[in-house]
Scaffold this motif. Structure first.
Motif, short mmCIF file in Angstrom:
data_model
loop_
_atom_site.label_atom_id
_atom_site.label_comp_id
_atom_site.label_asym_id
_atom_site.label_seq_id
_atom_site.Cartn_x
_atom_site.Cartn_y
_atom_site.Cartn_z
N THR A 14 0.81 -1.22 0.00
CA THR A 14 0.00 0.00 0.00
C THR A 14 0.84 1.27 0.00
O THR A 14 0.29 2.37 0.04
CB THR A 14 -0.94 0.03 1.23
N SER A 15 2.16 1.12 -0.03
CA SER A 15 3.02 2.32 0.05
C SER A 15 4.37 2.01 -0.57
O SER A 15 4.79 0.84 -0.64
CB SER A 15 3.19 2.72 1.53
N SER A 36 -1.70 -4.70 3.97
CA SER A 36 -1.01 -3.87 4.96
C SER A 36 -1.84 -3.84 6.24
O SER A 36 -2.93 -4.41 6.28
CB SER A 36 -0.74 -2.46 4.42
N SER A 37 -1.32 -3.18 7.27
CA SER A 37 -1.97 -3.30 8.57
C SER A 37 -3.05 -2.25 8.81
O SER A 37 -3.81 -2.36 9.76
CB SER A 37 -0.92 -3.21 9.69
N SER A 41 -4.57 3.12 4.76
CA SER A 41 -3.54 3.06 3.71
C SER A 41 -3.96 2.10 2.61
O SER A 41 -3.67 2.31 1.43
CB SER A 41 -2.15 2.74 4.29
N ARG A 107 10.38 -7.16 9.72
CA ARG A 107 11.18 -7.26 8.48
C ARG A 107 11.83 -8.62 8.31
O ARG A 107 12.03 -9.07 7.19
CB ARG A 107 12.24 -6.16 8.44
N THR A 179 10.42 7.36 -0.53
CA THR A 179 9.12 6.77 -0.18
C THR A 179 8.65 7.34 1.16
O THR A 179 9.43 7.96 1.89
CB THR A 179 9.21 5.23 -0.01
#
Ligand SMILES: NC(=O)c1ccc[n+]([C@@H]2O[C@H](COP(=O)([O-])OP(=O)(O)OC[C@H]3O[C@@H](n4cnc5c(N)ncnc54)[C@H](OP(=O)(O)O)[C@@H]3O)[C@@H](O)[C@H]2O)c1
Length: 239
Positions: A14-15, A36-37, A41, A107, A179
Motif C-alpha cells: 500500500t506504500s 497492509s496493517s 492506507s 522485516r 518513499t
C-alpha cells in the motif's frame, strides 16, 4: 503481458516500493492483492491502483492472522514482501536489546512467517521476492541492527531457495528510495538526506519507487534466477 492471469500478493503493497510493484504487476496483467496493517492506507492505495486490485488489512506480525490470510487468498503465483517500518539507528553505546529484537519482528520474522504460510499455496512456476537494503553491505555507524536485518534476509533467501525449489526465492536490495518510509524526518532533514545521498552516488540521484518496482517485476517474471539478490541503488555499493 508477462504476468497475465498470475496472482501476485504484495505484502506491504500500500506504500512505497510495494505500491509501485503492485501497480507495475497489475499493468503487466497480474491479479494483485495488496496487504497492509491499516485500512486507511489500503483504501488510499486501492484508489491509485488498476481496477481489479484487491486489498487485505492484516498485521503481518500476527502469525495467526497471516495463516488465515493465505487460507482466504487461495493459490498464489508470486509473493512479494516489502512490509517494513522506519529503522531507528542507534550507536552501540545506546543499544537497547529489546528494541533491537523488536526491529527484527516485521522485516525478518514477518517475512519468514509469510513465506511459511504462503508456501503450500504457491503454484508451480511461482516466486517469492523479499526486501533487503544496501545497509547490509555498506553500513554506517549506528547501523548494526539495520544492517543485520538485511544480512539475515539475504541469507534467508538462499536457504528458502534451496528448501522451496523449484519455487524461485530472491530479494531486491534497495539503496535510498524516495518513499513515505522517510516521512518521519522533518521535511528539511529529509531533503538534506536525499540531496547528500544523491550527490555521493555515481548516478547522481536517489531512487524512485518505480526503479525498485522494475526489479521486483523482473524477479517475478524471469525463470532461472533463484537464491539471488538484485541491487537497485544508483551505485551506492561503489560510492
Ligand atoms: N525506502 C528506502 O529508501 C528503502 C531502502 C532500503 C530498504 N527499504 C526497505 O524496503 C521496505 C519497504 O520500504 P518502503 O520505503 O516501501 O516503506 P513504506 O513506504 O513505509 O511502506 C511500508 C509498507 O509496509 C506496511 N506495513 C508496515 N507495518 C506493517 C505490518 N505490521 N503489517 C502489514 N503491513 C505493514 C505499510 O502499510 P501500513 O502502514 O498500512 O501497515 C506499507 O504498506 C522496508 O522494509 C524498508 O526498510 C527501503
Amino acid at each position: 503481458m508477462s504476468l497475465t492471469d498470475q496472482h501476485a500478493v504484495v505484502l506491504g503493497g500500500t506504500s512505497g516500493l510495494g505500491l509501485a510493484t503492485a501497480g507495475l504487476a497489475a499493468r503487466r496483467g497480474a491479479r494483485v492483492t495488496v496487504v497492509s496493517s491499516r485500512a486507511d492506507s489500503a483504501e488510499r492505495a486501492l484508489a491509485t491502483l488498476p481496477t481489479g486490485t484487491t486489498a487485505e488489512v492484516v498485521d503481518l506480525t500476527d502469525s495467526a492472522l497471516v495463516t488465515a490470510l493465505f487460507d482466504r487468498l487461495g493459490p498464489v503465483d508470486h509473493l512479494v514482501f516489502t512490509a517494513g517500518e522506519p529503522l531507528a539507528l542507534t550507536p552501540l553505546a545506546d543499544l537497547d536489546l529489546d528494541a533491537a529484537r523488536r526491529l527484527f519482528t516485521l522485516r525478518y520474522f514477518g517475512a519468514l512467517d509469510a513465506v511459511r504460510a504462503a508456501a503450500p499455496r504457491l503454484r508451480p512456476g511461482g516466486s517469492v521476492t523479499l526486501t533487503s537494503g544496501t545497509a547490509g553491505l555498506r553500513p554506517g555507524p549506528g547501523w548494526s541492527v539495520a544492517a543485520s536485518i538485511c544480512g539475515a534476509v539475504e541469507s534467508l533467501v538462499r536457504a528458502l531457495a534451496v528448501e522451496l525449489a523449484p519455487i524461485r526465492v530472491n530479494a531486491v536490495r534497495a539503496g535510498v528510495i524516495r518513499t513515505p518510509l522517510w516521512s518521519g524526518l522533518p521535511d528539511a532533514d529529509r531533503e538534506q538526506l536525499y540531496a547528500a545521498t544523491a550527490a555521493g552516488l555515481p548516478l547522481g540521484r536517489i531512487g524512485e519507487p518505480e526503479d525498485a518496482a522494475e526489479a521486483y517485476a523482473y524477479l517475478m517474471e524471469q525463470r532461472f534466477a533463484t537464491g539471488t539478490v538484485v541491487t537497485v541503488d544508483g551505485g551506492t555499493l561503489l560510492a
